[in-house]
Design a protein around this motif. Structure first.
Motif, short mmCIF file in Angstrom:
data_model
loop_
_atom_site.label_atom_id
_atom_site.label_comp_id
_atom_site.label_asym_id
_atom_site.label_seq_id
_atom_site.Cartn_x
_atom_site.Cartn_y
_atom_site.Cartn_z
N TRP A 162 -11.18 -7.15 8.61
CA TRP A 162 -11.18 -7.84 7.33
C TRP A 162 -10.93 -6.85 6.19
O TRP A 162 -10.22 -7.17 5.23
CB TRP A 162 -12.51 -8.58 7.11
N TYR A 163 -11.48 -5.67 6.31
CA TYR A 163 -11.26 -4.64 5.28
C TYR A 163 -9.78 -4.31 5.17
O TYR A 163 -9.23 -4.21 4.06
CB TYR A 163 -12.06 -3.38 5.63
N VAL A 164 -9.10 -4.15 6.31
CA VAL A 164 -7.66 -3.87 6.31
C VAL A 164 -6.91 -4.99 5.61
O VAL A 164 -6.01 -4.75 4.79
CB VAL A 164 -7.15 -3.68 7.75
N PHE A 165 -7.29 -6.23 5.93
CA PHE A 165 -6.61 -7.37 5.30
C PHE A 165 -6.87 -7.40 3.80
O PHE A 165 -5.95 -7.57 3.00
CB PHE A 165 -7.07 -8.67 5.94
N PHE A 166 -8.13 -7.26 3.40
CA PHE A 166 -8.45 -7.32 1.97
C PHE A 166 -7.80 -6.17 1.19
O PHE A 166 -7.41 -6.35 0.04
CB PHE A 166 -9.97 -7.30 1.77
N GLU A 167 -7.68 -5.01 1.82
CA GLU A 167 -7.01 -3.89 1.16
C GLU A 167 -5.55 -4.23 0.85
O GLU A 167 -5.01 -3.80 -0.17
CB GLU A 167 -7.06 -2.64 2.04
N SER A 168 -4.92 -5.03 1.71
CA SER A 168 -3.52 -5.40 1.48
C SER A 168 -3.37 -6.26 0.24
O SER A 168 -2.32 -6.26 -0.41
CB SER A 168 -2.95 -6.12 2.70
N ASN A 183 -15.47 -18.60 7.44
CA ASN A 183 -15.17 -17.36 8.13
C ASN A 183 -16.39 -16.46 8.33
O ASN A 183 -16.26 -15.35 8.85
CB ASN A 183 -14.09 -16.58 7.38
N ASN A 184 -17.56 -16.94 7.91
CA ASN A 184 -18.80 -16.17 8.09
C ASN A 184 -18.65 -14.75 7.56
O ASN A 184 -19.10 -13.78 8.19
CB ASN A 184 -19.22 -16.16 9.57
N LEU A 185 -18.04 -14.61 6.41
CA LEU A 185 -17.83 -13.28 5.83
C LEU A 185 -19.14 -12.64 5.41
O LEU A 185 -19.28 -11.41 5.46
CB LEU A 185 -16.89 -13.38 4.63
N GLY A 186 -20.10 -13.45 4.98
CA GLY A 186 -21.37 -12.90 4.52
C GLY A 186 -21.21 -12.06 3.28
O GLY A 186 -20.12 -11.92 2.71
N ASP A 187 -22.30 -11.44 2.86
CA ASP A 187 -22.25 -10.60 1.67
C ASP A 187 -21.33 -9.40 1.86
O ASP A 187 -20.59 -9.02 0.94
CB ASP A 187 -23.67 -10.12 1.31
N GLN A 188 -21.37 -8.81 3.05
CA GLN A 188 -20.56 -7.62 3.29
C GLN A 188 -19.06 -7.93 3.16
O GLN A 188 -18.31 -7.21 2.49
CB GLN A 188 -20.84 -7.05 4.68
N GLY A 189 -18.62 -9.00 3.82
CA GLY A 189 -17.20 -9.35 3.76
C GLY A 189 -16.75 -9.75 2.37
O GLY A 189 -15.66 -9.39 1.92
N VAL A 190 -17.59 -10.51 1.66
CA VAL A 190 -17.23 -10.95 0.32
C VAL A 190 -17.20 -9.77 -0.64
O VAL A 190 -16.38 -9.73 -1.56
CB VAL A 190 -18.20 -12.05 -0.16
N LYS A 191 -18.06 -8.79 -0.43
CA LYS A 191 -18.01 -7.57 -1.27
C LYS A 191 -16.69 -6.83 -1.06
O LYS A 191 -16.11 -6.30 -2.01
CB LYS A 191 -19.19 -6.67 -0.94
N GLN A 192 -16.19 -6.82 0.17
CA GLN A 192 -14.88 -6.21 0.43
C GLN A 192 -13.77 -6.98 -0.28
O GLN A 192 -12.87 -6.38 -0.88
CB GLN A 192 -14.61 -6.15 1.93
N PHE A 193 -13.86 -8.29 -0.21
CA PHE A 193 -12.89 -9.14 -0.90
C PHE A 193 -12.97 -8.91 -2.41
O PHE A 193 -11.94 -8.85 -3.10
CB PHE A 193 -13.16 -10.60 -0.55
N ALA A 194 -14.18 -8.77 -2.92
CA ALA A 194 -14.38 -8.56 -4.35
C ALA A 194 -13.71 -7.28 -4.83
O ALA A 194 -13.16 -7.23 -5.94
CB ALA A 194 -15.87 -8.52 -4.67
N GLU A 195 -13.74 -6.24 -4.00
CA GLU A 195 -13.08 -4.99 -4.38
C GLU A 195 -11.58 -5.19 -4.57
O GLU A 195 -10.96 -4.60 -5.47
CB GLU A 195 -13.33 -3.92 -3.32
N ALA A 196 -10.99 -6.05 -3.73
CA ALA A 196 -9.56 -6.35 -3.87
C ALA A 196 -9.30 -7.13 -5.15
O ALA A 196 -8.28 -6.92 -5.83
CB ALA A 196 -9.07 -7.13 -2.66
N LEU A 197 -10.22 -8.02 -5.50
CA LEU A 197 -10.03 -8.85 -6.70
C LEU A 197 -10.08 -8.04 -7.99
O LEU A 197 -9.54 -8.46 -9.01
CB LEU A 197 -11.09 -9.95 -6.74
#
Length: 265
Positions: A162-168, A183-197
């Motif tokens: 997910w990190y690789v995808f969000f980095e893109s 997708n059960n991203l949870g806080d950790q996954g959403v924080k990664q998405f937030a960095e991309a945003l």
């Protein structure tokens, strides 16, 4: 159906939940290729298409370069099918951009081959794992013309993938709407998405329903959107664990107040 195809100039073809298999797809595509209609969207959601059918779909995309939307939610592509599809789409986009058809008639009758560019794609519910998600990240980073991407019910549990995808998403300037529900991203996954945003300036619509998202991830998302240059029009956060106070902040942020929330205690 074929009568409609033969008598219509432009068609959005919907075969959602009609039991289409790889074998049926072969005969269907053969008939569709002979149609004079311009098919702009093909909806094959909730069928039984696997990797063999992807080759057939790529044959269709090559024959009907006017297709801009391909909806495949709830099929059986898996990582292999996703890799085949994205590789084929990349090749088609590059070939039509670099190699226009040479004229065989006097120049005044010459019509160049239209460039193929897929702008709408739904790959949700296809059993995509870590390898498929990484391949998708590479596609989004280097080759994508997509404006809409559906990734609901993606089964990948690897936060690294997910990190690789969000980095893109940080370097993608075309995507405006992304579906990440269930997708059960949870806080950790959403924080990664937030960095991309924080960096992405093109996203306008975001769906994050049912992702086991709590206050930690919610606050990271709010902070990122507050700092982002994107002008958010729609944000959906249903079935998460976000407080009423934080949801109020999100509501104030979204310009059209097009936000849907079902709060869990």
């Amino acid at each position: 159906m074929m009568e409609v195809l033969n008598t219509s100039d432009e068609v959005e073809l919907v075969l959602r939940n009609t039991g289409v298999t790889d074998e049926l797809l072969i005969s269907f595509v053969a008939a569709l290729k002979n149609s004079l209609s311009e098919v702009t969207l093909v909806n094959l959601n909730l069928n039984h298409i696997g990797p063999p059918g992807v080759h057939v779909l790529l044959d269709l995309l090559q024959a009907k370069s006017e297709i801009r939307g391909l909806l495949l939610f709830g099929n059986h592509l898996g990582d292999v099918g996703v890799q085949i599809l994205l590789s084929g789409v990349t090749d088609l986009q590059e070939k039509t951009a670099a190699s226009p058809r040479m004229p065989t008639y006097p120049r005044q009758f010459y019509l160049s081959q239209p460039s193929f560019a897929l702008t709408e794609l739904d790959l949700g519910g296809n059993g995509i794992g870590s390898e498929g998600l990484r391949v998708l990240g590479t596609f989004i980073r280097y080759h994508s013309q997509l404006q809409y991407l559906g990734l609901a019910q993606t089964c990948c549990s690897s936060m690294e993938a997910w990190y690789v995808f969000f980095e893109s998403l940080k370097v993608n300037s075309k995507l405006t709407h992304i579906i990440l529900d269930e997708n059960n991203l949870g806080d950790q996954g959403v924080k990664q998405f937030a960095e991309a945003l924080k960096i992405n300036e093109s996203l306008r619509k975001i769906d994050l329903d049912h992702n086991n998202l709590g206050e930690v991830g919610g606050n990271a998302l709010f902070e990122a959107l507050s700092r982002s240059q994107c002008s958010l029009e729609h944000l959906s956060l249903e079935e998460n664990y976000i407080s009423t106070a934080l949801m109020s902040k999100f509501q104030q942020m979204v310009k059209t107040n097009d936000i849907h929330s079902t709060l869990k205690a």
